[in-house]
Write a protein that holds these residues in place. Structure first.
Motif, mmCIF file in Angstrom:
data_model
loop_
_atom_site.group_PDB
_atom_site.id
_atom_site.type_symbol
_atom_site.label_atom_id
_atom_site.label_comp_id
_atom_site.label_asym_id
_atom_site.label_seq_id
_atom_site.Cartn_x
_atom_site.Cartn_y
_atom_site.Cartn_z
ATOM 1 N N UNK A 1 9.380 29.687 -28.651
ATOM 2 C CA UNK A 1 10.901 28.799 -28.772
ATOM 3 C C UNK A 1 11.083 28.055 -27.404
ATOM 4 N N UNK A 2 11.709 27.062 -28.184
ATOM 5 C CA UNK A 2 11.651 26.542 -26.479
ATOM 6 C C UNK A 2 12.404 26.883 -25.336
ATOM 7 N N UNK B 1 13.941 20.616 -22.152
ATOM 8 C CA UNK B 1 14.239 19.498 -22.748
ATOM 9 C C UNK B 1 13.866 19.150 -24.445
ATOM 10 N N UNK B 2 13.062 20.368 -24.629
ATOM 11 C CA UNK B 2 13.097 21.175 -26.685
ATOM 12 C C UNK B 2 13.852 21.694 -26.143
ATOM 13 N N UNK B 3 15.245 22.204 -26.216
ATOM 14 C CA UNK B 3 15.878 22.595 -26.505
ATOM 15 C C UNK B 3 16.774 22.480 -27.782
ATOM 16 N N UNK B 4 16.670 23.343 -28.642
ATOM 17 C CA UNK B 4 16.625 23.254 -29.739
ATOM 18 C C UNK B 4 15.635 22.880 -31.400
ATOM 19 N N UNK B 5 14.626 23.033 -31.243
ATOM 20 C CA UNK B 5 13.776 21.999 -31.578
ATOM 21 C C UNK B 5 11.842 23.159 -31.967
ATOM 22 N N UNK B 6 12.427 23.556 -33.211
ATOM 23 C CA UNK B 6 10.729 24.171 -32.937
ATOM 24 C C UNK B 6 8.865 23.498 -33.110
ATOM 25 N N UNK B 7 8.278 23.469 -32.539
ATOM 26 C CA UNK B 7 7.277 22.352 -32.730
ATOM 27 C C UNK B 7 6.258 22.955 -33.330
#
Lengths: 114, 117
Positions: free
Chosen positions: A91-92, A97-103
């Motif tokens: 998890x970010x 900057x990637x907060x809230x997103x899963x890659x």
């Protein structure tokens, strides 16, 4: 953001334990490890997540090394229905900057055979 | 039962046409996401929304548009500007994008397979 490395494919005999490894050597202290799986042509399904302690639920167990640089998802008694792509995700970090997103990367294709 | 519903399951579009994919959730989740998946590939984030009336571009937003007028709904429009729209589209939601509980337990829909003919 922490990246993960998984083997592209693995095989497992039905009834045996499936141990899926994941390396996340750049993980930082407040980042969680998440596992999802995707059965062909379906949406991914959440399996389990953890921070630093080992975790277990009705689907699987998650073993995280003490240094948190790697983890293993364990399916204790694999069945044919466990054949799927398994994604290991970090998890970010909070506020990044990637907060809230899963890659989602490429994952590991697990094939359970009779 | 609570869940997330995507419709239609299969969609065919002629080149040059816009098309809208539906995503509805009754989980009372704050955050919603759209991903695209190509054959043999992982998921790529198109757009995401953390609250109503707000959304952010993901990694591959070009050629797509979204709206979030209601908490339950997050439709995705694939516009004619999207050069290669044929793909499997997945919608997801999560209870809280702010990591208050470290919970990234996304719930996914069953997907829409879009084919350009």
């Amino acid at each position: 953001d922490a990246k993960t490395t998984q083997p592209p494919s693995m095989d497992c005999a039905e009834g045996r334990a499936a141990n899926l490894p994941c390396n996340h050597s750049t993980i930082s202290g407040n980042e969680y490890v998440y596992w999802y799986r995707q059965i062909h042509s379906q949406g991914p399904q959440y399996i389990i997540h953890g921070l630093k302690n080992n975790e277990t639920n009705e689907m699987a167990s998650l073993i995280i090394t003490e240094d948190r640089k790697s983890s293993t998802l364990i399916l204790p008694h694999a069945t044919l229905r466990d054949t799927a792509v398994y994604y290991c995700i970090v998890s970010p970090p909070t506020g990044g900057t990637s907060y809230g997103k899963l890659t989602f990367g490429q994952g590991t294709i697990l094939t359970v055979h009779p | 039962d609570g869940g997330i519903t995507q419709s239609p399951k299969y969609l065919f579009r002629k080149e040059g046409q816009n098309v809208t994919l539906s995503c509805e959730q009754n989980l009372n989740h704050d955050a919603m996401y759209w991903y695209r998946q190509d054959p043999g590939q992982g998921l790529r984030l198109i757009y995401y929304s953390q609250i109503v009336n707000d959304f952010q571009k993901g990694d591959i937003a070009e050629g797509y548009s979204v709206s979030r007028e209601k908490k339950e709904s997050f439709p995705l429009t694939v516009t004619s500007a999207q050069k290669n729209p044929t793909a499997f589209y997945l919608c997801a939601s999560s209870i809280d994008s702010l990591l208050r509980t470290g919970n990234y337990g996304y719930t996914f829909g069953s997907g829409t397979r879009l084919t350009v003919v």
